[in-house]
Design a protein around this motif. Sequence first.
Motif, PDB file in Angstrom:
ATOM      1  N   ALA A  22       0.829  -1.217   0.000  1.00 24.69           N
ATOM      2  CA  ALA A  22       0.000   0.000   0.000  1.00 24.69           C
ATOM      3  C   ALA A  22       0.859   1.260   0.000  1.00 24.69           C
ATOM      4  CB  ALA A  22      -0.936  -0.009   1.203  1.00 24.69           C
ATOM      5  N   VAL A  23       1.897   1.274   0.805  1.00 22.52           N
ATOM      6  CA  VAL A  23       2.788   2.440   0.868  1.00 22.52           C
ATOM      7  C   VAL A  23       3.494   2.638  -0.467  1.00 22.52           C
ATOM      8  CG1 VAL A  23       4.905   3.331   1.927  1.00 22.52           C
ATOM      9  CG2 VAL A  23       3.102   2.375   3.366  1.00 22.52           C
ATOM     10  N   ARG A  24       3.961   1.572  -1.069  1.00 22.43           N
ATOM     11  CA  ARG A  24       4.656   1.688  -2.360  1.00 22.43           C
ATOM     12  C   ARG A  24       3.717   2.152  -3.463  1.00 22.43           C
ATOM     13  NH1 ARG A  24       9.037  -3.268  -2.585  1.00 22.43           N
ATOM     14  NH2 ARG A  24      10.322  -2.513  -0.853  1.00 22.43           N
ATOM     15  N   LEU A  25       2.493   1.666  -3.454  1.00 19.57           N
ATOM     16  CA  LEU A  25       1.515   2.131  -4.436  1.00 19.57           C
ATOM     17  C   LEU A  25       1.267   3.624  -4.264  1.00 19.57           C
ATOM     18  CD1 LEU A  25      -0.713   1.804  -6.599  1.00 19.57           C
ATOM     19  CD2 LEU A  25      -2.246   1.173  -4.746  1.00 19.57           C
ATOM     20  N   GLN A  26       1.051   4.055  -3.030  1.00 23.67           N
ATOM     21  CA  GLN A  26       0.824   5.475  -2.765  1.00 23.67           C
ATOM     22  C   GLN A  26       2.031   6.308  -3.181  1.00 23.67           C
ATOM     23  OE1 GLN A  26       0.075   6.509   1.339  1.00 23.67           O
ATOM     24  NE2 GLN A  26      -0.795   8.463   0.766  1.00 23.67           N
ATOM     25  N   SER A  70      -3.841  -1.659  -0.039  1.00 31.05           N
ATOM     26  CA  SER A  70      -3.503  -1.001  -1.306  1.00 31.05           C
ATOM     27  C   SER A  70      -4.746  -0.617  -2.100  1.00 31.05           C
ATOM     28  CB  SER A  70      -2.589  -1.902  -2.143  1.00 31.05           C
ATOM     29  OG  SER A  70      -3.182  -3.164  -2.333  1.00 31.05           O
ATOM     30  N   PHE A  71      -5.830  -1.367  -1.971  1.00 33.04           N
ATOM     31  CA  PHE A  71      -7.082  -1.023  -2.645  1.00 33.04           C
ATOM     32  C   PHE A  71      -7.590   0.323  -2.140  1.00 33.04           C
ATOM     33  CE2 PHE A  71     -11.740  -1.104  -3.003  1.00 33.04           C
ATOM     34  CZ  PHE A  71     -11.889  -1.369  -4.351  1.00 33.04           C
ATOM     35  N   ASP A  72      -7.552   0.502  -0.829  1.00 31.01           N
ATOM     36  CA  ASP A  72      -7.998   1.770  -0.244  1.00 31.01           C
ATOM     37  C   ASP A  72      -7.108   2.924  -0.686  1.00 31.01           C
ATOM     38  OD1 ASP A  72     -10.143   0.540   1.081  1.00 31.01           O
ATOM     39  OD2 ASP A  72      -8.856   0.012   2.774  1.00 31.01           O
ATOM     40  N   LYS A  73      -5.795   2.695  -0.754  1.00 24.65           N
ATOM     41  CA  LYS A  73      -4.871   3.741  -1.228  1.00 24.65           C
ATOM     42  C   LYS A  73      -5.163   4.085  -2.679  1.00 24.65           C
ATOM     43  CE  LYS A  73      -2.381   4.412   2.415  1.00 24.65           C
ATOM     44  NZ  LYS A  73      -2.509   5.659   3.154  1.00 24.65           N
ATOM     45  N   PHE A  74      -5.423   3.071  -3.487  1.00 24.16           N
ATOM     46  CA  PHE A  74      -5.724   3.308  -4.889  1.00 24.16           C
ATOM     47  C   PHE A  74      -6.999   4.140  -5.038  1.00 24.16           C
ATOM     48  CE2 PHE A  74      -7.330   2.367  -9.101  1.00 24.16           C
ATOM     49  CZ  PHE A  74      -6.191   2.479  -9.874  1.00 24.16           C
ATOM     50  N   LYS A  75      -8.045   3.776  -4.299  1.00 16.58           N
ATOM     51  CA  LYS A  75      -9.299   4.547  -4.343  1.00 16.58           C
ATOM     52  C   LYS A  75      -9.053   5.995  -3.917  1.00 16.58           C
ATOM     53  CE  LYS A  75     -12.278   2.588  -1.762  1.00 16.58           C
ATOM     54  NZ  LYS A  75     -13.464   2.085  -1.049  1.00 16.58           N
ATOM     55  N   GLN A  76      -8.225   6.180  -2.911  1.00 17.30           N
ATOM     56  CA  GLN A  76      -7.916   7.516  -2.413  1.00 17.30           C
ATOM     57  C   GLN A  76      -7.142   8.330  -3.450  1.00 17.30           C
ATOM     58  OE1 GLN A  76      -5.124   7.335   0.826  1.00 17.30           O
ATOM     59  NE2 GLN A  76      -5.483   9.434   1.444  1.00 17.30           N
ATOM     60  N   MET A  77      -6.226   7.695  -4.160  1.00 16.77           N
ATOM     61  CA  MET A  77      -5.351   8.403  -5.091  1.00 16.77           C
ATOM     62  C   MET A  77      -5.949   8.560  -6.492  1.00 16.77           C
ATOM     63  SD  MET A  77      -2.604   9.097  -3.327  1.00 16.77           S
ATOM     64  CE  MET A  77      -1.519   9.571  -4.649  1.00 16.77           C
ATOM     65  N   ALA A  78      -6.889   7.716  -6.874  1.00 17.11           N
ATOM     66  CA  ALA A  78      -7.409   7.705  -8.249  1.00 17.11           C
ATOM     67  C   ALA A  78      -7.941   9.063  -8.713  1.00 17.11           C
ATOM     68  CB  ALA A  78      -8.467   6.618  -8.408  1.00 17.11           C
TER      69      ALA A  78
END
Length: 90
Positions: A22-26, A70-78
């Motif tokens: 999750a951190v790396r995706l963000q 990571s799903f939550d980070k992706f939704k937040q960043m999209a």
Amino acid sequence: AKSIWITEYDWRIGNVDEATQAVRLQNALNELIKREHDYVTVATWLSLTDIPQSGLYGGLLRSDLTARPSFDKFKQMAPRWARRVAGVRP
């Protein structure tokens, strides 16, 4: 100007834990949103879900469809990524 597409990136569970994924995706999306990377117009995560039969465990969702951090980070960043690709700046 030419654009670059980043396809099929992920961090596999087993190589990293779920929190690190999750951190790396963000971090990756925060970097790609920056003005100096405007030439990157597409960045595609390898797989929405794990694919156990192929040995792929890097999905934003586990094979039982429960969300990883990571799903939550992706939704937040999209939304920020979409605005950047559309050329909208904060």
